[in-house]
Design an enzyme around this catalytic site. Structure first.
Site, PDB file in Angstrom:
ATOM      1  N   VAL A 143       0.762  -1.259  -0.013  1.00  0.00           N
ATOM      2  CA  VAL A 143       0.121   0.031  -0.008  1.00  0.00           C
ATOM      3  C   VAL A 143       0.691   1.090  -0.010  1.00  0.00           C
ATOM      4  O   VAL A 143       0.495   2.238   0.127  1.00  0.00           O
ATOM      5  CB  VAL A 143      -1.012  -0.010   1.029  1.00  0.00           C
ATOM      6  CG1 VAL A 143      -1.921  -1.164   1.245  1.00  0.00           C
ATOM      7  CG2 VAL A 143      -0.304   0.171   2.460  1.00  0.00           C
ATOM      8  N   HIS A 174      -4.115  -4.477  -2.081  1.00  0.00           N
ATOM      9  CA  HIS A 174      -4.815  -4.229  -0.624  1.00  0.00           C
ATOM     10  C   HIS A 174      -5.059  -2.808  -0.608  1.00  0.00           C
ATOM     11  O   HIS A 174      -4.724  -1.926   0.599  1.00  0.00           O
ATOM     12  CB  HIS A 174      -3.624  -4.637   0.280  1.00  0.00           C
ATOM     13  CG  HIS A 174      -3.591  -6.243   0.426  1.00  0.00           C
ATOM     14  ND1 HIS A 174      -2.505  -6.883   1.026  1.00  0.00           N
ATOM     15  CD2 HIS A 174      -4.506  -7.104   0.169  1.00  0.00           C
ATOM     16  CE1 HIS A 174      -2.687  -8.347   1.055  1.00  0.00           C
ATOM     17  NE2 HIS A 174      -4.117  -8.551   0.275  1.00  0.00           N
ATOM     18  N   CYS A 191     -20.417   8.780   4.240  1.00  0.00           N
ATOM     19  CA  CYS A 191     -20.980   8.982   2.666  1.00  0.00           C
ATOM     20  C   CYS A 191     -20.332   8.282   1.657  1.00  0.00           C
ATOM     21  O   CYS A 191     -20.607   8.268   0.751  1.00  0.00           O
ATOM     22  CB  CYS A 191     -21.008  10.568   2.656  1.00  0.00           C
ATOM     23  SG  CYS A 191     -19.315  11.053   2.185  1.00  0.00           S
ATOM     24  N   CYS A 219     -14.457  13.677   7.104  1.00  0.00           N
ATOM     25  CA  CYS A 219     -14.920  14.151   5.749  1.00  0.00           C
ATOM     26  C   CYS A 219     -15.567  15.265   5.827  1.00  0.00           C
ATOM     27  O   CYS A 219     -16.030  15.802   7.066  1.00  0.00           O
ATOM     28  CB  CYS A 219     -15.758  12.977   5.444  1.00  0.00           C
ATOM     29  SG  CYS A 219     -16.604  13.354   3.831  1.00  0.00           S
ATOM     30  N   GLY A 276       9.385 -10.929  -2.973  1.00  0.00           N
ATOM     31  CA  GLY A 276       9.270 -10.239  -1.600  1.00  0.00           C
ATOM     32  C   GLY A 276       7.954 -10.516  -0.782  1.00  0.00           C
ATOM     33  O   GLY A 276       7.548  -9.646  -0.227  1.00  0.00           O
ATOM     34  N   SER A 278       5.919 -13.155   1.712  1.00  0.00           N
ATOM     35  CA  SER A 278       5.958 -14.316   2.420  1.00  0.00           C
ATOM     36  C   SER A 278       4.748 -15.495   1.826  1.00  0.00           C
ATOM     37  O   SER A 278       4.792 -16.844   2.390  1.00  0.00           O
ATOM     38  CB  SER A 278       5.463 -14.152   3.881  1.00  0.00           C
ATOM     39  OG  SER A 278       4.172 -13.503   4.036  1.00  0.00           O
TER      40      SER A 278
HETATM   41  P1  OAD Z   1       5.501 -10.233   4.642  1.00  0.00           P
HETATM   42  O1  OAD Z   1       5.918  -9.128   5.738  1.00  0.00           O
HETATM   43  O2  OAD Z   1       4.621 -11.216   5.229  1.00  0.00           O
HETATM   44  O3  OAD Z   1       6.474 -10.862   3.821  1.00  0.00           O
HETATM   45  C1  OAD Z   1       7.787  -9.909   3.538  1.00  0.00           C
HETATM   46  C2  OAD Z   1       8.568 -11.249   2.698  1.00  0.00           C
HETATM   47  O4  OAD Z   1       9.710 -10.555   2.097  1.00  0.00           O
HETATM   48  C3  OAD Z   1       9.371 -12.265   3.578  1.00  0.00           C
HETATM   49  O5  OAD Z   1       9.088 -13.430   2.990  1.00  0.00           O
HETATM   50  C4  OAD Z   1      10.953 -11.890   3.395  1.00  0.00           C
HETATM   51  O6  OAD Z   1      11.539 -13.068   3.742  1.00  0.00           O
HETATM   52  C5  OAD Z   1      10.684 -11.132   2.229  1.00  0.00           C
HETATM   53  N1  OAD Z   1      12.062  -9.988   2.096  1.00  0.00           N
HETATM   54  C6  OAD Z   1      12.479  -9.249   3.163  1.00  0.00           C
HETATM   55  N2  OAD Z   1      13.263  -8.267   2.447  1.00  0.00           N
HETATM   56  C7  OAD Z   1      13.727  -8.835   1.375  1.00  0.00           C
HETATM   57  C8  OAD Z   1      14.290  -8.134   0.160  1.00  0.00           C
HETATM   58  N3  OAD Z   1      15.086  -7.206   0.255  1.00  0.00           N
HETATM   59  N4  OAD Z   1      14.241  -9.056  -1.126  1.00  0.00           N
HETATM   60  C9  OAD Z   1      13.377  -9.978  -1.045  1.00  0.00           C
HETATM   61  N5  OAD Z   1      12.743 -10.592  -0.216  1.00  0.00           N
HETATM   62  C10 OAD Z   1      12.774  -9.776   0.991  1.00  0.00           C
HETATM   63  O7  OAD Z   1       4.851  -9.193   3.577  1.00  0.00           O
HETATM   64  P2  OAD Z   1       3.718  -9.607   2.579  1.00  0.00           P
HETATM   65  O8  OAD Z   1       3.751 -10.800   1.988  1.00  0.00           O
HETATM   66  O9  OAD Z   1       3.883  -8.436   1.624  1.00  0.00           O
HETATM   67  O10 OAD Z   1      -1.648  -6.899   4.524  1.00  0.00           O
HETATM   68  O11 OAD Z   1       2.306  -9.632   3.443  1.00  0.00           O
HETATM   69  C11 OAD Z   1       1.140  -9.571   2.790  1.00  0.00           C
HETATM   70  C12 OAD Z   1       0.271  -8.869   3.595  1.00  0.00           C
HETATM   71  O12 OAD Z   1       0.194  -9.023   4.860  1.00  0.00           O
HETATM   72  C13 OAD Z   1       0.374  -7.472   3.522  1.00  0.00           C
HETATM   73  O13 OAD Z   1      -0.128  -6.810   2.263  1.00  0.00           O
HETATM   74  C14 OAD Z   1      -0.517  -7.221   4.690  1.00  0.00           C
HETATM   75  C15 OAD Z   1       0.348  -8.083   5.611  1.00  0.00           C
HETATM   76  O14 OAD Z   1      -0.401  -8.161   6.743  1.00  0.00           O
HETATM   77  C16 OAD Z   1      -2.479  -6.330   5.228  1.00  0.00           C
HETATM   78  O15 OAD Z   1      -2.058  -5.448   6.093  1.00  0.00           O
HETATM   79  C17 OAD Z   1      -4.067  -6.695   5.007  1.00  0.00           C
END
Ligand code: OAD
Length: 238
Positions: A101, A117, A128, A146, A185, A187
């Site tokens: 985001v 997201h 509204c 608002c 990047g 998880s």
């Molecule tokens: P995560 O924090 O779950 O995962 C981040 C991933 O990036 C991990 O697997 C790390 O190993 C990897 N990582 C970290 N540094 C890196 C780098 N320099 N290069 C490559 N990989 C790297 O984040 P998301 O998978 O984005 O949603 O999480 C998904 C959703 O869960 C988010 O959008 C958010 C969160 O809670 C909401 O808030 C609804």
């Protein structure tokens, strides 16, 4: 750099990319899970759910206001930029599906972006329904209101909420039709976004994962590359 990955990218006509918090890590944006992850210090259910907002909108907004202020101090990195170059080369054969985001893909210059997201710079009135963009950080009033007097909420998706209408359907269509899916990047634990990976694989696409660590998808994908997105992507995409 792995020649196979370069070869897969070079021969693909339609490339879809799924990014997560890890692509912004090298810009200095904390991830959610893992070492230094936001969910280590904060409880997601206190901050990123509709119930949390109902209970304490000020607390939830303070957290978003803090993240927004942080984002103003960071810049897109080499990983974001490599994806812009790939988009320039592929045009309509490219789509970027992001769970982030933070707006860093926009700031880097990506155009074909599906935000699963939402966007931390957008706001929406819970009374509204008015939507808008507010890029001020810190916000002058927390929680912001608002014109109609209703509470504004961040334009992001919280746990337990549906994704923005039509966006996931478009992302699925891209995952079904791409030759190559790059998963960078993330998880790969949060659904429905993570479901795009098996979907693309089932429909015959190659999948390249770029991540510092192993994920639940690593053993299923065509190639799983361990390392930093900002270091690996320029090497395999150019
Ligand atoms: P995560 O924090 O779950 O995962 C981040 C991933 O990036 C991990 O697997 C790390 O190993 C990897 N990582 C970290 N540094 C890196 C780098 N320099 N290069 C490559 N990989 C790297 O984040 P998301 O998978 O984005 O949603 O999480 C998904 C959703 O869960 C988010 O959008 C958010 C969160 O809670 C909401 O808030 C609804």
């Amino acid at each position: 750099m792995t020649p196979d990955a370069r070869e897969l990218v070079k021969s693909a006509r339609r490339v879809a990319v799924l990014t997560g918090a890890g692509i912004s890590a090298e810009s200095g944006v904390p991830t959610f899970r893992g070492a230094g992850g936001l969910w280590r210090t904060f409880r997601a259910e206190d901050l990123a759910t509709p119930q949390a907002f109902q209970r304490d909108p000020k607390l939830v907004w303070e957290w978003y206001d803090w993240r927004r202020q942080w984002l103003l101090t960071v810049e897109p990195n080499a990983g974001h930029r490599a994806l812009v170059e790939l988009e320039d080369r592929l045009g309509d054969g490219f789509v970027l599906i992001t769970q982030n985001v933070d707006g860093l893909h926009d700031r880097a210059g990506s155009h074909r972006v599906l935000k699963l997201h939402g966007d931390i710079w957008e706001v929406r009135c819970i009374e509204c329904g008015r939507r808008g963009r507010d890029e001020r950080a810190p916000l002058p009033d927390v929680p912001p209101r608002c014109e109609c007097g209703g509470l504004l909420r961040p334009g992001v998706v919280w746990f337990g909420e549906a994704l923005p209408e039509g966006v996931f359907e478009r992302a699925m269509e891209q995952a079904l039709n791409c030759d190559l899916l790059l998963v960078i990047g993330t998880s790969a634990q949060v659904y429905p976004a993570a479901g795009l990976v098996p979907l693309a694989l089932r429909h015959g696409a190659d999948v390249i994962e770029v991540n510092l660590e192993e994920t639940p998808q690593s053993s299923h994908v065509t190639l799983s590359l361990r390392g930093k997105a900002g270091e690996i992507l320029p090497g395999i995409l150019r």
